[in-house]
Scaffold this active site. Sequence first.
Site, PDB file in Angstrom:
ATOM      1  N   LYS A 111      36.924  -6.071  54.280  1.00 44.71           N
ATOM      2  CA  LYS A 111      36.710  -6.372  52.789  1.00 44.71           C
ATOM      3  C   LYS A 111      35.687  -5.475  51.992  1.00 44.71           C
ATOM      4  O   LYS A 111      36.069  -5.068  50.823  1.00 44.71           O
ATOM      5  CB  LYS A 111      36.411  -7.842  52.601  1.00 44.71           C
ATOM      6  CG  LYS A 111      37.332  -8.684  53.189  1.00 44.71           C
ATOM      7  CD  LYS A 111      38.641  -8.836  52.125  1.00 44.71           C
ATOM      8  CE  LYS A 111      39.475  -9.806  52.722  1.00 44.71           C
ATOM      9  NZ  LYS A 111      40.954  -9.659  52.127  1.00 44.71           N
ATOM     10  N   LYS A 194      49.751  -4.243  60.596  1.00 43.98           N
ATOM     11  CA  LYS A 194      50.253  -5.617  60.677  1.00 43.98           C
ATOM     12  C   LYS A 194      50.938  -5.761  59.105  1.00 43.98           C
ATOM     13  O   LYS A 194      50.568  -5.132  58.110  1.00 43.98           O
ATOM     14  CB  LYS A 194      49.344  -6.807  60.825  1.00 43.98           C
ATOM     15  CG  LYS A 194      48.129  -6.817  59.705  1.00 43.98           C
ATOM     16  CD  LYS A 194      47.432  -8.170  59.891  1.00 43.98           C
ATOM     17  CE  LYS A 194      46.524  -8.321  58.838  1.00 43.98           C
ATOM     18  NZ  LYS A 194      45.948  -9.649  58.620  1.00 43.98           N
ATOM     19  N   LYS A 197      49.983  -9.833  53.168  1.00 45.65           N
ATOM     20  CA  LYS A 197      50.302 -10.114  51.792  1.00 45.65           C
ATOM     21  C   LYS A 197      49.870  -9.087  50.809  1.00 45.65           C
ATOM     22  O   LYS A 197      50.463  -8.668  49.829  1.00 45.65           O
ATOM     23  CB  LYS A 197      49.572 -11.395  51.425  1.00 45.65           C
ATOM     24  CG  LYS A 197      50.196 -12.616  51.825  1.00 45.65           C
ATOM     25  CD  LYS A 197      49.382 -13.898  51.568  1.00 45.65           C
ATOM     26  CE  LYS A 197      50.127 -15.148  51.967  1.00 45.65           C
ATOM     27  NZ  LYS A 197      49.095 -16.201  52.273  1.00 45.65           N
TER      28      LYS A 197
HETATM   29  P1  TYM Z   1      45.636 -16.042  56.232  1.00 45.65           P
HETATM   30  O1  TYM Z   1      46.238 -16.928  55.031  1.00 45.65           O
HETATM   31  O2  TYM Z   1      45.490 -14.622  56.072  1.00 45.65           O
HETATM   32  O3  TYM Z   1      47.013 -16.072  57.495  1.00 45.65           O
HETATM   33  C1  TYM Z   1      47.610 -17.520  57.549  1.00 45.65           C
HETATM   34  C2  TYM Z   1      47.900 -17.255  59.080  1.00 45.65           C
HETATM   35  O4  TYM Z   1      48.930 -16.182  59.258  1.00 45.65           O
HETATM   36  C3  TYM Z   1      48.515 -15.522  60.425  1.00 45.65           C
HETATM   37  N1  TYM Z   1      49.116 -14.001  60.075  1.00 45.65           N
HETATM   38  C4  TYM Z   1      49.633 -13.116  61.077  1.00 45.65           C
HETATM   39  N2  TYM Z   1      50.000 -13.421  62.414  1.00 45.65           N
HETATM   40  C5  TYM Z   1      50.690 -12.478  62.869  1.00 45.65           C
HETATM   41  N3  TYM Z   1      51.071 -11.491  62.404  1.00 45.65           N
HETATM   42  C6  TYM Z   1      50.837 -11.129  60.929  1.00 45.65           C
HETATM   43  N4  TYM Z   1      51.066 -10.089  60.382  1.00 45.65           N
HETATM   44  C7  TYM Z   1      50.079 -12.073  60.429  1.00 45.65           C
HETATM   45  N5  TYM Z   1      49.494 -12.149  59.012  1.00 45.65           N
HETATM   46  C8  TYM Z   1      49.057 -13.259  58.966  1.00 45.65           C
HETATM   47  C9  TYM Z   1      47.255 -15.495  60.635  1.00 45.65           C
HETATM   48  O5  TYM Z   1      46.665 -15.114  61.717  1.00 45.65           O
HETATM   49  C10 TYM Z   1      46.892 -16.849  60.223  1.00 45.65           C
HETATM   50  O6  TYM Z   1      47.034 -17.805  61.374  1.00 45.65           O
HETATM   51  N6  TYM Z   1      41.415 -17.515  57.310  1.00 45.65           N
HETATM   52  C11 TYM Z   1      42.727 -17.941  57.490  1.00 45.65           C
HETATM   53  C12 TYM Z   1      42.785 -19.456  56.814  1.00 45.65           C
HETATM   54  C13 TYM Z   1      42.248 -20.413  57.466  1.00 45.65           C
HETATM   55  C14 TYM Z   1      42.234 -21.008  58.590  1.00 45.65           C
HETATM   56  C15 TYM Z   1      41.102 -21.966  58.779  1.00 45.65           C
HETATM   57  C16 TYM Z   1      43.142 -20.561  59.880  1.00 45.65           C
HETATM   58  C17 TYM Z   1      40.988 -21.180  56.684  1.00 45.65           C
HETATM   59  N7  TYM Z   1      40.606 -21.861  57.483  1.00 45.65           N
HETATM   60  C18 TYM Z   1      41.007 -22.767  59.692  1.00 45.65           C
HETATM   61  C19 TYM Z   1      42.999 -21.810  60.680  1.00 45.65           C
HETATM   62  C20 TYM Z   1      41.875 -22.709  60.827  1.00 45.65           C
HETATM   63  C21 TYM Z   1      43.508 -16.777  56.873  1.00 45.65           C
HETATM   64  O7  TYM Z   1      42.763 -15.985  55.935  1.00 45.65           O
HETATM   65  O8  TYM Z   1      44.627 -16.852  57.182  1.00 45.65           O
END
Ligand code: TYM
Length: 334
Positions: A111, A194, A197
């Site tokens: 970041k 990967k 978004k």
């Molecule tokens: P976020 O919003 O970036 O992504 C949500 C979920 O999608 C998965 N993900 C992927 N998995 C495989 N390949 C990809 N290209 C890919 N892009 C996204 C992420 O691994 C995630 O599981 N910090 C977290 C949100 C969060 C959270 C939590 C998750 C906040 N509190 C507590 C679990 C438990 C996040 O930014 O995910």
Amino acid sequence: MEIVLSGIRSTGHLHLGNYYGALRNYIKMQDNFNCFFFIADLHSLTTHPHPDDFHAGVRTILAEYLASGLDPQKSAIFVQSDVPEILELYILLNMISYKGELERTTSFKDKIRQQPDNVNAGLLTYPVLMASDILIHRANLVPVGKDQEQHLEMARVLARRFNTFYNSEVFPEPKAFNFGDDLVKVPGLDGSGKMGKSEGNGVYLCDDEKSIRKKVMKAVTDAGPTEHNSEMPEPVANLFTLLKIVSDQSTVEEFTNSYNNCTIRYGDLKKQLAEDICKQTLPIKARIEEIYKDEEYLRKVVKRGTDLARESAQATLKEVRKAVGFRSFLSSDD
Ligand code: TYM
């Protein structure tokens, strides 16, 4: 019954990475675990969304969760900011989280590179808020993609540290979970890295057939193999990774064989890939819009989910406060 918790930030729409890395596991886990799934709206504030768009972002993820098959009768579905107990735990966990370890987190370093003008404290303590999300429900299993592995490790460290620090056994150590053995990393269509978004390389659950085909047909490849059984360059390997995720085994074998004997036509591979993606996502797309519009239904879902989540969170917080040493002058039962 083991407790499951996971969430997704409310930034934009869900893509295949979110779906295959996380959401599909949520759906499969609903029958056998005590599940909590939420929308991480507070986490999304690190990138300063405009107030006019903020609520629509939450509603989008909620509608896409439900359209994908999350069942509000089986899982507690809620919005992070509706559960203030998370924030109290966040403050308490901040006291046992150290600047050095937070600065070493890979996502924080990324970041700093991506948004050098907005290195806010929320970014630094992002993993602490995430640990609070998990630990407030004393979750055992956290279905996430590969990119969240380090954050999960931080949640485990904080659970252990809290228990040791306060000589208690309040928190179990949560484990990252995937139905295969390893956590999944869904690649993008632009050759490297990967699907994400902010990377602009995604196929979204709300994409229509035409744009899915267009995106897949434009995916980066190379001139094709010239020697039998040669190693795949990254962009081609990524297409095969996607194929393994969305297609059946015989399709994967067929294209692997044709790659290995140098007869592969990438156009055919992409056509098949697009078709198999469409098969999975178009039925979801068809449900999203209607659910998004149904205010009354969404309200009911969130009301039920929030009640369950707060009940669970309050029970944990009571234990936490006791362990830390709070004794209130205001209530007699402490
Ligand atoms: P976020 O919003 O970036 O992504 C949500 C979920 O999608 C998965 N993900 C992927 N998995 C495989 N390949 C990809 N290209 C890919 N892009 C996204 C992420 O691994 C995630 O599981 N910090 C977290 C949100 C969060 C959270 C939590 C998750 C906040 N509190 C507590 C679990 C438990 C996040 O930014 O995910």
